[in-house]
Motif scaffolding. Structure first.
Motif, mmCIF file in Angstrom:
data_model
loop_
_atom_site.group_PDB
_atom_site.id
_atom_site.type_symbol
_atom_site.label_atom_id
_atom_site.label_comp_id
_atom_site.label_asym_id
_atom_site.label_seq_id
_atom_site.Cartn_x
_atom_site.Cartn_y
_atom_site.Cartn_z
ATOM 1 N N UNK A 1 21.685 -4.834 5.741
ATOM 2 C CA UNK A 1 22.741 -4.246 6.548
ATOM 3 C C UNK A 1 22.532 -2.757 6.741
ATOM 4 N N UNK A 2 22.981 -2.269 7.887
ATOM 5 C CA UNK A 2 23.036 -0.841 8.114
ATOM 6 C C UNK A 2 24.323 -0.273 7.534
ATOM 7 N N UNK B 1 18.617 0.526 2.889
ATOM 8 C CA UNK B 1 19.119 -0.160 4.047
ATOM 9 C C UNK B 1 18.160 0.040 5.199
ATOM 10 N N UNK C 1 28.074 -7.848 12.604
ATOM 11 C CA UNK C 1 29.255 -8.259 11.860
ATOM 12 C C UNK C 1 30.350 -7.211 12.061
ATOM 13 N N UNK D 1 21.757 -9.534 13.556
ATOM 14 C CA UNK D 1 23.130 -10.012 13.644
ATOM 15 C C UNK D 1 24.093 -8.836 13.623
ATOM 16 N N UNK E 1 17.213 -9.695 9.649
ATOM 17 C CA UNK E 1 16.506 -10.663 8.820
ATOM 18 C C UNK E 1 15.015 -10.475 9.085
ATOM 19 N N UNK F 1 17.991 -13.505 18.492
ATOM 20 C CA UNK F 1 16.679 -13.764 17.898
ATOM 21 C C UNK F 1 15.639 -12.824 18.498
ATOM 22 N N UNK G 1 13.124 -11.354 12.331
ATOM 23 C CA UNK G 1 13.286 -12.710 12.846
ATOM 24 C C UNK G 1 14.506 -12.759 13.763
ATOM 25 N N UNK G 2 15.575 -12.136 13.300
ATOM 26 C CA UNK G 2 16.776 -12.026 14.119
ATOM 27 C C UNK G 2 17.595 -10.821 13.694
ATOM 28 N N UNK H 1 31.098 -12.651 11.066
ATOM 29 C CA UNK H 1 29.933 -12.744 11.934
ATOM 30 C C UNK H 1 30.368 -12.745 13.392
ATOM 31 N N UNK I 1 13.121 -15.234 3.787
ATOM 32 C CA UNK I 1 14.182 -16.223 3.725
ATOM 33 C C UNK I 1 15.440 -15.555 4.255
ATOM 34 N N UNK I 2 16.551 -16.170 4.060
ATOM 35 C CA UNK I 2 17.782 -15.703 4.677
ATOM 36 C C UNK I 2 18.352 -14.503 3.939
ATOM 37 N N UNK I 3 17.594 -13.403 3.925
ATOM 38 C CA UNK I 3 18.067 -12.168 3.306
ATOM 39 C C UNK I 3 18.394 -11.195 4.415
ATOM 40 N N UNK I 4 19.611 -10.751 4.466
ATOM 41 C CA UNK I 4 20.057 -9.800 5.473
ATOM 42 C C UNK I 4 20.075 -8.396 4.901
ATOM 43 N N UNK J 1 24.507 -13.371 16.939
ATOM 44 C CA UNK J 1 23.131 -13.326 16.454
ATOM 45 C C UNK J 1 22.192 -13.337 17.647
#
Lengths: 114, 112
Positions: free
Chosen positions: B102-103, B2, B35, B33, B92, B50, B30-31, B45, B97-100, B48
């Motif tokens: 998480x902590x 993580x 949750x 977020x 991200x 950036x 990139x950004x 969510x 790509x859109x891979x998050x 977000x």
């Protein structure tokens, strides 16, 4: 608008048994994700689908885990055979497409392996 | 593994107080977020921000981002019992790509 639907919500099985989880993403969402969340931790990605194609399954333990997303809509994640360490919450999420930043999560399936 | 690390791991406050949670990360993003996860439920969510933004507001939520320190904070003002939940930051990667990632989350308890 209906959210991401997952079933079952809870599952208790004996080790070495098979188990399957089902996910129906938000209508129109092309990207589907399966995450595993261990107790006290954040979710970790197992696999990502773009429509019916698995484009990132690098974290999926392929010896016992499998997934499919036939017709690019709902998806099934299977574990066979289950091990004690597989006990976790399995979360499904979807997003509009791979470029969309916000993911929408289902309530998850809590798996307990005895 | 993580990337994000939240601090504190747990936070207990009274209704009406402000709650601040911090998140640190390791690589360029990139950004970022935030949750929220209520007990026994999926993640929702919240907001977000950036990499070219420094601060963002949404209702009682205020998020800041310091890319030089690779850190972010989430402030919940005038907390309510309903804010009791676990809060996760997710990053991200730049160019990814859109891979998050998480902590481990901060568990917030707001007492009436």
């Amino acid at each position: 608008e209906a959210g991401v639907v997952q079933s079952p919500r809870y599952k208790i099985i004996e080790k070495k048994q098979p188990v399957a989880f089902w996910c129906n993403p938000i209508s129109g969402h092309n990207t589907l994700y399966w995450y595993r969340q261990n107790l006290g931790q954040g979710p970790e990605l197992l696999i990502r689908y773009e429509n019916e194609e698995a484009v990132d399954d690098s974290q999926l333990p392929k010896d016992r885990f499998s997934a499919e997303r036939l017709k690019g809509v709902d998806s099934t994640l299977k574990i066979q055979p289950a091990e004690l360490g597989d006990s976790a919450v399995y979360l499904c999420a979807s997003s509009l497409d791979f470029g969309t930043d916000t993911q929408y999560f289902g309530p998850g399936t809590r798996l307990t392996v005895l | 593994s993580q990337q994000g690390e939240e601090d504190p791991q747990a936070l207990s406050i009274q209704e009406g107080e402000n709650a601040t949670m911090n998140c640190s990360y390791k690589t360029s993003i990139n950004n970022l977020q935030w949750y929220r996860q209520n007990s026994g439920r999926g993640l929702v969510h919240l907001i977000l921000i950036r990499s070219n933004e420094r601060e963002k507001h949404s209702g009682r939520l205020r998020v800041t981002l310091d890319t030089s320190k690779k850190s972010s904070s989430l402030l919940i003002t005038a907390s309510r019992a309903a804010d009791t939940a676990s809060y996760f930051c997710a990053t991200k990667f730049s160019g990814g790509y859109n891979k998050l990632i998480f902590g481990a989350g901060t568990r917030l308890a707001v007492h009436p």
